[in-house]
Write a protein that holds these residues in place. Sequence first.
Motif, PDB file in Angstrom:
ATOM      1  N   HIS A 157      79.996  54.747  99.070  1.00  0.00           N
ATOM      2  CA  HIS A 157      79.526  53.502  99.800  1.00  0.00           C
ATOM      3  C   HIS A 157      78.027  54.165 100.108  1.00  0.00           C
ATOM      4  CE1 HIS A 157      82.538  50.843 100.246  1.00  0.00           C
ATOM      5  NE2 HIS A 157      83.521  51.826 100.461  1.00  0.00           N
ATOM      6  N   SER A 158      77.430  55.224  99.770  1.00  0.00           N
ATOM      7  CA  SER A 158      76.098  55.404  99.765  1.00  0.00           C
ATOM      8  C   SER A 158      75.215  54.490  98.819  1.00  0.00           C
ATOM      9  CB  SER A 158      75.683  57.015  99.415  1.00  0.00           C
ATOM     10  OG  SER A 158      75.852  57.095  98.045  1.00  0.00           O
ATOM     11  N   PHE A 159      75.872  53.757  97.934  1.00  0.00           N
ATOM     12  CA  PHE A 159      75.177  52.817  96.818  1.00  0.00           C
ATOM     13  C   PHE A 159      75.204  51.354  97.560  1.00  0.00           C
ATOM     14  CE2 PHE A 159      76.587  56.178  93.996  1.00  0.00           C
ATOM     15  CZ  PHE A 159      75.560  56.146  93.042  1.00  0.00           C
ATOM     16  N   ASP A 160      75.881  51.188  98.712  1.00  0.00           N
ATOM     17  CA  ASP A 160      75.960  49.960  99.170  1.00  0.00           C
ATOM     18  C   ASP A 160      74.608  49.526  99.639  1.00  0.00           C
ATOM     19  OD1 ASP A 160      78.531  50.222  98.861  1.00  0.00           O
ATOM     20  OD2 ASP A 160      79.071  50.301 101.143  1.00  0.00           O
ATOM     21  N   ALA A 161      74.093  48.117  99.265  1.00  0.00           N
ATOM     22  CA  ALA A 161      72.754  47.723  99.271  1.00  0.00           C
ATOM     23  C   ALA A 161      72.180  47.851 100.982  1.00  0.00           C
ATOM     24  CB  ALA A 161      72.629  46.281  98.968  1.00  0.00           C
ATOM     25  N   PRO A 162      73.218  47.398 101.912  1.00  0.00           N
ATOM     26  CA  PRO A 162      72.653  47.686 103.305  1.00  0.00           C
ATOM     27  C   PRO A 162      72.589  49.035 103.694  1.00  0.00           C
ATOM     28  CG  PRO A 162      74.476  46.009 103.186  1.00  0.00           C
ATOM     29  CD  PRO A 162      74.485  46.680 101.818  1.00  0.00           C
ATOM     30  N   ASP A 221      72.720  62.680  91.420  1.00  0.00           N
ATOM     31  CA  ASP A 221      72.926  63.716  90.269  1.00  0.00           C
ATOM     32  C   ASP A 221      73.917  64.576  90.735  1.00  0.00           C
ATOM     33  OD1 ASP A 221      71.562  65.294  92.098  1.00  0.00           O
ATOM     34  OD2 ASP A 221      69.731  65.634  90.534  1.00  0.00           O
ATOM     35  N   GLY A 222      74.198  65.786  89.692  1.00  0.00           N
ATOM     36  CA  GLY A 222      74.999  66.754  90.086  1.00  0.00           C
ATOM     37  C   GLY A 222      74.941  67.537  91.091  1.00  0.00           C
ATOM     38  N   ALA A 223      73.335  67.846  91.469  1.00  0.00           N
ATOM     39  CA  ALA A 223      73.243  68.662  92.820  1.00  0.00           C
ATOM     40  C   ALA A 223      73.760  68.034  93.819  1.00  0.00           C
ATOM     41  CB  ALA A 223      71.753  69.103  92.725  1.00  0.00           C
ATOM     42  N   TRP A 224      73.321  66.676  93.995  1.00  0.00           N
ATOM     43  CA  TRP A 224      73.686  65.718  95.056  1.00  0.00           C
ATOM     44  C   TRP A 224      75.144  65.763  95.338  1.00  0.00           C
ATOM     45  CZ3 TRP A 224      71.187  63.227  98.938  1.00  0.00           C
ATOM     46  CH2 TRP A 224      71.925  62.375  99.774  1.00  0.00           C
ATOM     47  N   GLY A 225      75.746  65.511  94.155  1.00  0.00           N
ATOM     48  CA  GLY A 225      77.575  65.396  94.229  1.00  0.00           C
ATOM     49  C   GLY A 225      78.081  66.702  94.784  1.00  0.00           C
ATOM     50  N   MET A 226      77.389  67.963  94.489  1.00  0.00           N
ATOM     51  CA  MET A 226      77.896  69.118  94.556  1.00  0.00           C
ATOM     52  C   MET A 226      77.710  69.072  96.415  1.00  0.00           C
ATOM     53  SD  MET A 226      77.391  72.749  92.973  1.00  0.00           S
ATOM     54  CE  MET A 226      77.513  74.271  93.915  1.00  0.00           C
ATOM     55  N   ALA A 227      76.558  69.046  96.591  1.00  0.00           N
ATOM     56  CA  ALA A 227      76.192  69.128  98.207  1.00  0.00           C
ATOM     57  C   ALA A 227      77.265  68.144  99.103  1.00  0.00           C
ATOM     58  CB  ALA A 227      74.688  68.621  98.043  1.00  0.00           C
ATOM     59  N   THR A 228      77.474  67.065  98.245  1.00  0.00           N
ATOM     60  CA  THR A 228      78.509  66.365  99.068  1.00  0.00           C
ATOM     61  C   THR A 228      79.897  66.686  99.379  1.00  0.00           C
ATOM     62  OG1 THR A 228      77.296  64.040  98.915  1.00  0.00           O
ATOM     63  CG2 THR A 228      79.838  64.105  99.118  1.00  0.00           C
ATOM     64  N   MET A 229      80.327  67.367  98.162  1.00  0.00           N
ATOM     65  CA  MET A 229      81.495  68.121  98.111  1.00  0.00           C
ATOM     66  C   MET A 229      81.453  69.234  98.898  1.00  0.00           C
ATOM     67  SD  MET A 229      83.449  65.963  96.574  1.00  0.00           S
ATOM     68  CE  MET A 229      84.820  67.156  97.048  1.00  0.00           C
ATOM     69  N   GLU A 230      80.245  70.171  99.002  1.00  0.00           N
ATOM     70  CA  GLU A 230      80.202  71.135 100.105  1.00  0.00           C
ATOM     71  C   GLU A 230      80.609  70.814 101.294  1.00  0.00           C
ATOM     72  OE1 GLU A 230      76.542  72.916 100.991  1.00  0.00           O
ATOM     73  OE2 GLU A 230      77.219  74.946 100.895  1.00  0.00           O
ATOM     74  N   VAL A 231      80.136  69.694 101.674  1.00  0.00           N
ATOM     75  CA  VAL A 231      80.478  69.159 103.202  1.00  0.00           C
ATOM     76  C   VAL A 231      81.866  69.054 103.234  1.00  0.00           C
ATOM     77  CG1 VAL A 231      80.030  67.292 104.978  1.00  0.00           C
ATOM     78  CG2 VAL A 231      78.131  68.142 103.446  1.00  0.00           C
ATOM     79  N   CYS A 232      82.476  68.270 102.373  1.00  0.00           N
ATOM     80  CA  CYS A 232      83.994  68.014 102.333  1.00  0.00           C
ATOM     81  C   CYS A 232      84.973  69.297 102.578  1.00  0.00           C
ATOM     82  CB  CYS A 232      84.318  67.158 101.108  1.00  0.00           C
ATOM     83  SG  CYS A 232      83.536  65.379 101.046  1.00  0.00           S
ATOM     84  N   VAL A 234      76.423  59.158 104.960  1.00  0.00           N
ATOM     85  CA  VAL A 234      75.677  59.785 106.069  1.00  0.00           C
ATOM     86  C   VAL A 234      74.536  60.806 105.455  1.00  0.00           C
ATOM     87  CG1 VAL A 234      76.047  61.637 107.691  1.00  0.00           C
ATOM     88  CG2 VAL A 234      77.121  59.485 107.786  1.00  0.00           C
ATOM     89  N   ARG A 235      74.630  61.596 104.401  1.00  0.00           N
ATOM     90  CA  ARG A 235      73.800  62.306 103.776  1.00  0.00           C
ATOM     91  C   ARG A 235      72.506  61.530 103.267  1.00  0.00           C
ATOM     92  NH1 ARG A 235      74.670  65.104  99.540  1.00  0.00           N
ATOM     93  NH2 ARG A 235      72.872  66.223  99.570  1.00  0.00           N
ATOM     94  N   LEU A 236      72.662  60.120 102.758  1.00  0.00           N
ATOM     95  CA  LEU A 236      71.534  59.623 102.265  1.00  0.00           C
ATOM     96  C   LEU A 236      70.962  58.973 103.517  1.00  0.00           C
ATOM     97  CD1 LEU A 236      70.759  58.100  99.626  1.00  0.00           C
ATOM     98  CD2 LEU A 236      71.654  55.886 100.639  1.00  0.00           C
ATOM     99  N   LEU A 237      71.345  58.576 104.607  1.00  0.00           N
ATOM    100  CA  LEU A 237      70.685  57.954 105.842  1.00  0.00           C
ATOM    101  C   LEU A 237      69.788  59.124 106.600  1.00  0.00           C
ATOM    102  CD1 LEU A 237      73.436  55.822 106.921  1.00  0.00           C
ATOM    103  CD2 LEU A 237      71.503  55.053 106.209  1.00  0.00           C
ATOM    104  N   GLY A 238      70.504  60.220 106.509  1.00  0.00           N
ATOM    105  CA  GLY A 238      70.104  61.465 106.939  1.00  0.00           C
ATOM    106  C   GLY A 238      69.101  62.390 106.168  1.00  0.00           C
ATOM    107  N   GLY A 239      68.745  61.948 104.974  1.00  0.00           N
ATOM    108  CA  GLY A 239      67.808  62.740 104.212  1.00  0.00           C
ATOM    109  C   GLY A 239      68.573  63.994 103.525  1.00  0.00           C
ATOM    110  N   GLY A 240      69.785  64.021 103.738  1.00  0.00           N
ATOM    111  CA  GLY A 240      70.393  65.111 102.524  1.00  0.00           C
ATOM    112  C   GLY A 240      71.009  66.337 103.315  1.00  0.00           C
ATOM    113  N   VAL A 260      80.361  60.882 103.822  1.00  0.00           N
ATOM    114  CA  VAL A 260      79.435  62.095 103.804  1.00  0.00           C
ATOM    115  C   VAL A 260      78.355  61.711 102.841  1.00  0.00           C
ATOM    116  CG1 VAL A 260      79.168  64.380 103.036  1.00  0.00           C
ATOM    117  CG2 VAL A 260      81.263  63.788 104.269  1.00  0.00           C
ATOM    118  N   ASP A 261      78.711  61.088 101.792  1.00  0.00           N
ATOM    119  CA  ASP A 261      77.348  60.366 100.947  1.00  0.00           C
ATOM    120  C   ASP A 261      76.672  59.412 101.575  1.00  0.00           C
ATOM    121  OD1 ASP A 261      77.260  61.718  98.273  1.00  0.00           O
ATOM    122  OD2 ASP A 261      77.471  59.653  97.375  1.00  0.00           O
TER     123      ASP A 261
END
Length: 401
Positions: free
Chosen positions: A130-135, A367-378, A192-198, A189-190
Amino acid sequence: MAVKSDSPVIRLGLIGLGGATNQMLPTLRSHPDVRIVAAADTHPDARDGFTAACGAPAYAEVEALCRDPRVNTVYVATPHQWHKEHALIAAACGKHIIVEKPMALSLEDCDAMMQAAHRHGVHLLIGHTHSFDAPVRRMREIIRSGELGPLAMINTWSYSNFLMRPRRPEELDTSLGGGIIYNQVPHQVDMVRLLGGGMVHSVRSMTWALEPGRPTEGSHLTFLQFEDGAAASLVFSGYDYFDSDEFHFWVGESGEQKAPDAHGKARAGLRRFADAREEGAFKARAAMAVGLGGAPQPASWHHPHCGVTIVSCAGGDMRPSADGVLVYDRQGRRELQVPRGPAFPDKASVLDEMAQAIRTARAPLHDGAWGMATMEVCAAVLQSARERREIVLRHQVPVRD
Ligand SMILES: NC(=O)c1ccc[n+]([C@@H]2O[C@H](COP(=O)([O-])OP(=O)(O)OC[C@H]3O[C@@H](n4cnc5c(N)ncnc54)[C@H](O)[C@@H]3O)[C@@H](O)[C@H]2O)c1
């Protein structure tokens, strides 16, 4: 709508022809930069259905699809435990990769996927979430622009029937990728990370398995602290009691208009199964029966979302609305309309991002580094709940706007 070109940027091979692919199909068919050229699935009925619906070959082996020279990008939509292996095969064959959430079931696997993409010079994109959602993207732009001042809080809460829908046994076993932490929390997480800068500094969480016979996490309450002093609360509850779409205009997760009187129906529906085996067999048949018609296109629909999300900055609050973003500031309340893609459910920005990466030879945001960071939070959500302590993170990366 833009017309499809004869040599589209993305010549796509689909890996896994189940529910996720079926949801993605309307967007794939309508996107000007995409042509579906082949597929792979272990199930013969899925392959026959694909060839009948799309007039393209379907392979029994993922390797065979990845060797097909017409394919330049694959969409990995097999069950979680296959994501790493299928991404590694595709990378070795020089194909760009879109992989469904969750990226993988361990940080080691995420790292292996990232390294393989790097070694073979292909793009790896983790989506859809849902970080891809346009709003959500519009809210990110507003935060970045500074027009509402510095970001302070993000609160996102989702209450649904997620855990009470028919499930296979592995979907109720956390060690096999079951439960909400691997399936729904990556969306939260994805976003919230996008909104908060990662850059999440630390995670404190509690999780619960509240339903006898469904021994995996069905709810969590998590506090994220960002490095710059902003913070977020994330809540998910999947027990089919309260439905947070009541607080989001009765618009469902995909953007569909929902009836307000469906509480408890998923839970009641489970009573028809004598045991877990019967429930699992029903779920497997239902996935197959989805066929490859693509999700039915309703007469009207709204933006997808993942619950109620309120973002607070020094100069105002904002939240996704059904069709855009609601802003509450010193001038009062106003709604910014945000355009949607042409197909329901709208997942076009996943493909926009990959097409842009291929055109520009620059890594996609997800990308992969972004996805891995999201999985680190999970993973930290599970660890924090287990050990009852705050977990400090090490693999976070910033948003590359
Ligand atoms: N982003 C989203 O909103 C979203 C929505 C649904 C699912 N998903 C993700 O998509 C993935 C798939 O979920 P789903 O609901 O479509 O599952 P599904 O069971 O409906 O479909 C999976 C398909 O993969 C095939 N398959 C299984 N193992 C295979 C293998 N080794 N090689 C080739 N094909 C194989 C199955 O035959 C089936 O057709 C999951 O990781 C899930 O988290 C994401």
